[in-house]
Design an enzyme around this catalytic site. Structure first.
Site, PDB file in Angstrom:
ATOM      1  N   PHE A   1      -1.195  13.346  -1.373  1.00 34.45           N
ATOM      2  CA  PHE A   1      -1.493  12.084  -2.122  1.00 34.45           C
ATOM      3  C   PHE A   1      -2.598  11.853  -2.533  1.00 34.45           C
ATOM      4  N   GLY A   2      -3.156  12.126  -3.817  1.00 33.91           N
ATOM      5  CA  GLY A   2      -4.494  12.006  -4.015  1.00 33.91           C
ATOM      6  C   GLY A   2      -4.787  10.828  -4.806  1.00 33.91           C
TER       7      GLY A   2
ATOM      8  N   SER B   1     -12.490   2.456  -1.000  1.00 29.74           N
ATOM      9  CA  SER B   1     -11.805   1.122  -0.939  1.00 29.74           C
ATOM     10  C   SER B   1     -11.333   0.583  -2.140  1.00 29.74           C
TER      11      SER B   1
ATOM     12  N   ARG C   1      -9.103  10.275  41.157  1.00 33.05           N
ATOM     13  CA  ARG C   1     -10.545  10.751  41.227  1.00 33.05           C
ATOM     14  C   ARG C   1     -11.214   9.960  42.228  1.00 33.05           C
TER      15      ARG C   1
ATOM     16  N   GLN D   1     -12.390  -2.583  41.545  1.00 37.25           N
ATOM     17  CA  GLN D   1     -12.066  -3.874  40.657  1.00 37.25           C
ATOM     18  C   GLN D   1     -12.282  -3.723  39.188  1.00 37.25           C
TER      19      GLN D   1
ATOM     20  N   LEU E   1     -12.976   8.445  32.488  1.00 41.24           N
ATOM     21  CA  LEU E   1     -12.940   9.919  32.852  1.00 41.24           C
ATOM     22  C   LEU E   1     -14.404  10.307  33.112  1.00 41.24           C
TER      23      LEU E   1
ATOM     24  N   GLU F   1      -6.335   4.583   4.952  1.00 42.39           N
ATOM     25  CA  GLU F   1      -5.140   3.810   4.588  1.00 42.39           C
ATOM     26  C   GLU F   1      -5.577   2.174   4.836  1.00 42.39           C
TER      27      GLU F   1
HETATM   28  P1  TGC Z   1      -5.814  -6.396  -6.459  1.00 44.22           P
HETATM   29  O1  TGC Z   1      -5.975  -7.020  -7.639  1.00 44.22           O
HETATM   30  O2  TGC Z   1      -5.933  -6.952  -5.183  1.00 44.22           O
HETATM   31  O3  TGC Z   1      -4.184  -5.490  -6.455  1.00 44.22           O
HETATM   32  C1  TGC Z   1      -3.734  -5.103  -7.342  1.00 44.22           C
HETATM   33  C2  TGC Z   1      -2.233  -5.291  -7.755  1.00 44.22           C
HETATM   34  O4  TGC Z   1      -1.646  -4.890  -6.496  1.00 44.22           O
HETATM   35  C3  TGC Z   1      -1.088  -5.641  -5.613  1.00 44.22           C
HETATM   36  N1  TGC Z   1      -1.339  -5.519  -4.293  1.00 44.22           N
HETATM   37  C4  TGC Z   1      -0.338  -4.776  -3.536  1.00 44.22           C
HETATM   38  N2  TGC Z   1       0.731  -4.650  -3.933  1.00 44.22           N
HETATM   39  C5  TGC Z   1       1.612  -3.927  -2.865  1.00 44.22           C
HETATM   40  N3  TGC Z   1       0.981  -3.709  -1.592  1.00 44.22           N
HETATM   41  C6  TGC Z   1      -0.145  -3.931  -1.248  1.00 44.22           C
HETATM   42  N4  TGC Z   1      -0.629  -3.747  -0.164  1.00 44.22           N
HETATM   43  C7  TGC Z   1      -1.174  -4.641  -2.305  1.00 44.22           C
HETATM   44  N5  TGC Z   1      -2.392  -5.019  -2.399  1.00 44.22           N
HETATM   45  C8  TGC Z   1      -2.297  -5.706  -3.639  1.00 44.22           C
HETATM   46  C9  TGC Z   1      -1.676  -7.075  -6.223  1.00 44.22           C
HETATM   47  O5  TGC Z   1      -0.972  -8.162  -5.890  1.00 44.22           O
HETATM   48  C10 TGC Z   1      -1.833  -7.002  -7.355  1.00 44.22           C
HETATM   49  O6  TGC Z   1      -0.726  -6.916  -8.227  1.00 44.22           O
HETATM   50  P2  TGC Z   1      -0.496  -7.763  -9.798  1.00 44.22           P
HETATM   51  O7  TGC Z   1       0.835  -7.796  -9.947  1.00 44.22           O
HETATM   52  O8  TGC Z   1      -1.456  -9.119  -9.750  1.00 44.22           O
HETATM   53  O9  TGC Z   1      -1.107  -6.525 -10.486  1.00 44.22           O
HETATM   54  O10 TGC Z   1      -6.506  -4.872  -6.386  1.00 44.22           O
HETATM   55  P3  TGC Z   1      -7.946  -4.565  -6.096  1.00 44.22           P
HETATM   56  O11 TGC Z   1      -8.413  -3.767  -6.998  1.00 44.22           O
HETATM   57  O12 TGC Z   1      -8.757  -5.934  -5.859  1.00 44.22           O
HETATM   58  O13 TGC Z   1      -8.032  -3.864  -4.734  1.00 44.22           O
HETATM   59  C11 TGC Z   1      -7.420  -4.423  -3.640  1.00 44.22           C
HETATM   60  C12 TGC Z   1      -7.352  -3.617  -2.353  1.00 44.22           C
HETATM   61  C13 TGC Z   1      -9.071  -3.425  -1.846  1.00 44.22           C
HETATM   62  C14 TGC Z   1      -6.970  -4.295  -1.063  1.00 44.22           C
HETATM   63  C15 TGC Z   1      -6.988  -2.368  -2.411  1.00 44.22           C
HETATM   64  O14 TGC Z   1      -7.347  -1.486  -3.511  1.00 44.22           O
HETATM   65  C16 TGC Z   1      -7.015  -1.574  -1.098  1.00 44.22           C
HETATM   66  O15 TGC Z   1      -5.996  -1.369  -0.466  1.00 44.22           O
HETATM   67  N6  TGC Z   1      -8.000  -0.535  -0.956  1.00 44.22           N
HETATM   68  C17 TGC Z   1      -8.094   0.464   0.247  1.00 44.22           C
HETATM   69  C18 TGC Z   1      -7.764   1.610  -0.334  1.00 44.22           C
HETATM   70  C19 TGC Z   1      -6.628   2.480   0.610  1.00 44.22           C
HETATM   71  O16 TGC Z   1      -6.281   2.040   1.314  1.00 44.22           O
HETATM   72  N7  TGC Z   1      -6.811   3.754   0.209  1.00 44.22           N
HETATM   73  C20 TGC Z   1      -5.943   4.766   0.983  1.00 44.22           C
HETATM   74  C21 TGC Z   1      -5.905   6.151   0.512  1.00 44.22           C
HETATM   75  S1  TGC Z   1      -4.607   6.866   1.135  1.00 44.22           S
HETATM   76  C22 TGC Z   1      -4.905   7.463   2.620  1.00 44.22           C
HETATM   77  O17 TGC Z   1      -6.058   7.060   3.174  1.00 44.22           O
HETATM   78  C23 TGC Z   1      -4.128   8.253   3.322  1.00 44.22           C
HETATM   79  S2  TGC Z   1      -4.649   8.858   4.757  1.00 44.22           S
HETATM   80  C24 TGC Z   1      -3.630   9.866   5.611  1.00 44.22           C
HETATM   81  C25 TGC Z   1      -2.505   9.262   6.453  1.00 44.22           C
HETATM   82  O18 TGC Z   1      -2.123   7.971   5.889  1.00 44.22           O
HETATM   83  O19 TGC Z   1      -2.536   9.816   7.542  1.00 44.22           O
HETATM   84  P1  FAD Z   2     -16.206   3.167   1.205  1.00 39.23           P
HETATM   85  O1  FAD Z   2     -15.140   2.454   0.355  1.00 39.23           O
HETATM   86  O2  FAD Z   2     -17.235   3.813   0.783  1.00 39.23           O
HETATM   87  O3  FAD Z   2     -16.519   1.989   2.466  1.00 39.23           O
HETATM   88  C1  FAD Z   2     -17.528   2.433   3.163  1.00 39.23           C
HETATM   89  C2  FAD Z   2     -17.810   1.098   3.977  1.00 39.23           C
HETATM   90  O4  FAD Z   2     -17.991  -0.013   3.458  1.00 39.23           O
HETATM   91  C3  FAD Z   2     -16.592   0.962   5.200  1.00 39.23           C
HETATM   92  O5  FAD Z   2     -16.929   0.457   6.363  1.00 39.23           O
HETATM   93  C4  FAD Z   2     -15.914  -0.089   4.247  1.00 39.23           C
HETATM   94  O6  FAD Z   2     -15.215  -1.009   5.120  1.00 39.23           O
HETATM   95  C5  FAD Z   2     -16.827  -0.923   3.642  1.00 39.23           C
HETATM   96  N1  FAD Z   2     -16.668  -1.695   2.646  1.00 39.23           N
HETATM   97  C6  FAD Z   2     -15.970  -1.185   1.429  1.00 39.23           C
HETATM   98  N2  FAD Z   2     -15.899  -2.131   0.565  1.00 39.23           N
HETATM   99  C7  FAD Z   2     -16.370  -3.434   1.167  1.00 39.23           C
HETATM  100  C8  FAD Z   2     -16.058  -4.598   0.816  1.00 39.23           C
HETATM  101  N3  FAD Z   2     -15.755  -5.149  -0.543  1.00 39.23           N
HETATM  102  N4  FAD Z   2     -16.638  -5.708   1.506  1.00 39.23           N
HETATM  103  C9  FAD Z   2     -17.260  -5.224   2.900  1.00 39.23           C
HETATM  104  N5  FAD Z   2     -17.112  -3.872   3.170  1.00 39.23           N
HETATM  105  C10 FAD Z   2     -16.793  -3.048   2.370  1.00 39.23           C
HETATM  106  N6  FAD Z   2      -7.236   9.361   0.659  1.00 39.23           N
HETATM  107  C11 FAD Z   2      -6.413   9.716  -0.073  1.00 39.23           C
HETATM  108  O7  FAD Z   2      -6.169   9.141  -1.104  1.00 39.23           O
HETATM  109  N7  FAD Z   2      -5.322  10.560   0.434  1.00 39.23           N
HETATM  110  C12 FAD Z   2      -5.302  10.984   1.487  1.00 39.23           C
HETATM  111  O8  FAD Z   2      -4.607  11.806   1.992  1.00 39.23           O
HETATM  112  C13 FAD Z   2      -6.513  10.807   2.332  1.00 39.23           C
HETATM  113  N8  FAD Z   2      -6.822  11.216   3.690  1.00 39.23           N
HETATM  114  C14 FAD Z   2      -7.740  11.009   4.194  1.00 39.23           C
HETATM  115  C15 FAD Z   2      -8.211  11.744   5.587  1.00 39.23           C
HETATM  116  C16 FAD Z   2      -9.206  11.528   6.133  1.00 39.23           C
HETATM  117  C17 FAD Z   2      -9.402  12.284   7.582  1.00 39.23           C
HETATM  118  C18 FAD Z   2     -10.350  10.360   5.826  1.00 39.23           C
HETATM  119  C19 FAD Z   2     -11.483  10.231   6.726  1.00 39.23           C
HETATM  120  C20 FAD Z   2      -9.940   9.755   4.575  1.00 39.23           C
HETATM  121  C21 FAD Z   2      -8.814  10.179   3.953  1.00 39.23           C
HETATM  122  N9  FAD Z   2      -8.506   9.377   2.808  1.00 39.23           N
HETATM  123  C22 FAD Z   2      -7.408   9.771   1.960  1.00 39.23           C
HETATM  124  C23 FAD Z   2      -9.638   8.447   2.212  1.00 39.23           C
HETATM  125  C24 FAD Z   2      -9.638   7.263   2.660  1.00 39.23           C
HETATM  126  O9  FAD Z   2      -8.389   6.290   2.168  1.00 39.23           O
HETATM  127  C25 FAD Z   2     -10.853   6.560   2.462  1.00 39.23           C
HETATM  128  O10 FAD Z   2     -12.050   6.973   3.032  1.00 39.23           O
HETATM  129  C26 FAD Z   2     -10.926   4.992   2.740  1.00 39.23           C
HETATM  130  O11 FAD Z   2      -9.883   4.615   1.745  1.00 39.23           O
HETATM  131  C27 FAD Z   2     -12.315   4.412   2.543  1.00 39.23           C
HETATM  132  O12 FAD Z   2     -13.032   4.778   1.420  1.00 39.23           O
HETATM  133  P2  FAD Z   2     -14.584   5.423   1.567  1.00 39.23           P
HETATM  134  O13 FAD Z   2     -14.232   6.532   2.478  1.00 39.23           O
HETATM  135  O14 FAD Z   2     -14.838   5.860   0.246  1.00 39.23           O
HETATM  136  O15 FAD Z   2     -15.161   4.450   2.092  1.00 39.23           O
END
Ligand code: TGC
Ligand code: FAD
Length: 388
Positions: free
Chosen positions: A133-134, A142, A272, A283, A342, A367
């Site tokens: 998932f990219g 973020s 241990r 404690q 540990l 996530e």
């Molecule tokens: P924002 O304006 O808040 O939202 C855009 C539209 O999306 C809706 N929305 C959601 N809908 C469903 N589920 C959610 N969790 C939602 N959060 C927001 C929102 O209501 C809006 O809808 P509409 O109808 O008004 O258009 O967008 P924003 O650009 O301000 O960003 C919000 C934010 C920061 C919360 C979001 O971008 C975010 O969650 N950032 C974190 C990114 C993240 O989690 N990346 C993960 C990448 S994948 C990964 O890490 C896989 S790791 C591997 C593993 O899982 O093991």
């Molecule tokens: P940044 O967004 O640069 O954040 C850096 C720091 O700033 C963090 O402490 C954050 O909390 C803080 N910060 C950011 N914005 C704010 C704000 N508005 N206010 C206050 N603090 C803030 N992504 C995918 O798409 N697919 C995957 O499969 C996937 N797998 C991953 C696997 C691993 C092992 C790791 C480490 C990451 C993976 N990711 C994946 C990416 C992951 O989702 C991102 O690392 C995550 O969303 C955070 O983005 P960033 O690393 O760019 O940190």
């Protein structure tokens, strides 16, 4: 060594269906017998045990809570317990299943065409194909809305250009779900391995999630045919819906990692000897154990109620944020405390707490970071957006 029994101080067992117990026990036995014997070697080598993928598929571990197309359709509490048991083994194992099921199969099922579902779901469910998932980019983690990866219409398809970073399973995937902007709107594209202009470079030097493949995906005018666009995935919201599914799994998974650490130090502290008495007789140690148990139990109750809400179709994204934020940070603190109990041996990979601790640093970041989930809750409570 005795078989892991889990932590159940509040008799959560009595709330579980027969199916949930069966799923949990099957996953527990798989992790104990087939995964744990090789995790140390894989963690050292920085490899994922790919040989287990078909076996996990045969056990129905991919997309287990999805239905149709021959998918297992287990309930969400059973699914949560599955994630818990996988992460009890290693966060990398749960990550593999999370990405495959929640981040690749779920979007195909939810946003895909009939042909995409028919083709990919059976392959992904059985483990004959691996997905990734990219979404994240180097400069947009973020803030995925700021992504610069672009799709341009060309003939009977699209040319994709951009770089995705930190992509779990990226270098071993047969299929990459890549999010890119088409005419300014975020869309999901299925990019197949071998597509000219598409390469995956494994990230090396990780000190966390070492038994998981992480990659950079490079798209240099990679041609994706029209039929590989997910027709119903439109806007960031579609990608965020997938994240809710994966974050739900992490809520439970983190409990598994915390339980593994707690279990390890409960046994260790009884054996241990320090100052002529078992470490568990002091404690301060008992206070640490009591705190760990309390936090794990609170996390279990959060997960259980979240699962019930999900079953009823009432789970809100902010409720997922609360539980992901709490349970992962709790597991991280638990792992750190366990490592401390540990002592010196806790830094050796003969013990698992430090491996879990290192993994959980990633889980706390991916996530949605701890801070992003904090701000999602703040926004929900106050109505004021402090994220951007
Ligand atoms: P924002 O304006 O808040 O939202 C855009 C539209 O999306 C809706 N929305 C959601 N809908 C469903 N589920 C959610 N969790 C939602 N959060 C927001 C929102 O209501 C809006 O809808 P509409 O109808 O008004 O258009 O967008 P924003 O650009 O301000 O960003 C919000 C934010 C920061 C919360 C979001 O971008 C975010 O969650 N950032 C974190 C990114 C993240 O989690 N990346 C993960 C990448 S994948 C990964 O890490 C896989 S790791 C591997 C593993 O899982 O093991
Ligand atoms: P940044 O967004 O640069 O954040 C850096 C720091 O700033 C963090 O402490 C954050 O909390 C803080 N910060 C950011 N914005 C704010 C704000 N508005 N206010 C206050 N603090 C803030 N992504 C995918 O798409 N697919 C995957 O499969 C996937 N797998 C991953 C696997 C691993 C092992 C790791 C480490 C990451 C993976 N990711 C994946 C990416 C992951 O989702 C991102 O690392 C995550 O969303 C955070 O983005 P960033 O690393 O760019 O940190």
């Amino acid at each position: 060594m005795t078989m892991f029994k889990g932590i159940d101080y509040y008799d959560i067992e009595s709330e579980l269906s027969q199916e949930a117990r069966l799923v949990r026990d099957t996953a527990r036995a798989f992790v104990e017998r087939e995964f744990l014997p090789s995790i140390r070697e894989h963690y050292r080598a920085g490899t994922f045990p790919l040989e287990l993928v078909p076996r996990m598929g045969a056990l129905g571990m991919f997309g287990a809570n999805l239905s149709g197309y021959g998918l297992p359709a287990i309930d969400n509490i059973s699914y949560g317990l599955l994630m818990q048991e996988l992460e009890r083994g290693d966060s990398g194992l749960r990550s593999f299943a999370s990405v495959q099921g929640a981040l690749v199969m779920y979007p195909i099922l939810t946003f895909g065409s009939e042909a995409q579902k028919q083709r990919w779901l059976p392959l992904l469910a059985s483990g004959r194909a691996i997905g990734c998932f990219g979404l994240t980019e180097h400069d947009h983690g973020s803030d995925p809305a700021g992504m610069t990866t672009r799709a341009v219409k060309r003939g009977n398809g699209y040319l994709l250009s951009g770089v995705k970073m930190w992509i779990t399973n990226g270098a071993v995937a047969d299929l990459a779900l890549v999010w890119a902007k088409l005419d300014g709107e975020i869309r999901g594209f299925l990019v197949e391995r071998g597509t000219p202009g598409f390469t995956a470079n494994e990230v090396v030097g990780k000190l966390s999630l070492r038994a998981s493949v992480t990659a950079e995906l490079v798209l240099d005018e990679a041609f994706v045919p029209e039929e590989n666009l997910l027709p119903d995935a439109v806007g960031l919201k579609s990608a965020l819906k997938c994240l809710n599914q994966a974050r739900y799994g992490i809520v439970w998974g983190a409990l598994g990692a915390a339980m593994a650490c707690f279990d390890e130090v409960l046994v260790h502290s009884a054996e241990r000897m320090v100052f002529g008495r078992p470490l568990a007789a002091f404690q301060l140690t008992q206070a640490k154990l009591a705190d760990m148990l309390t936090e794990i139990t609170k996390g279990q109750l959060l997960a259980l109620q979240l699962g019930r809400l999900k079953e009823l179709g009432k789970m809100r994204p902010e409720q997922v944020s609360l539980a992901k934020r709490n349970n992962v940070r709790m597991a991280l603190e638990t792992a750190r405390t366990a490592r401390g109990i540990l002592g010196a041996v806790g830094i050796s990979d003969e013990y698992q707490s430090m491996r879990h601790m290192c993994n959980l640093e990633s889980v706390d970041t991916y996530e949605g970071t701890y801070e992003i989930h904090t701000l999602a809750l703040g926004r929900d409570l106050t109505g004021i957006d402090a994220i951007s």
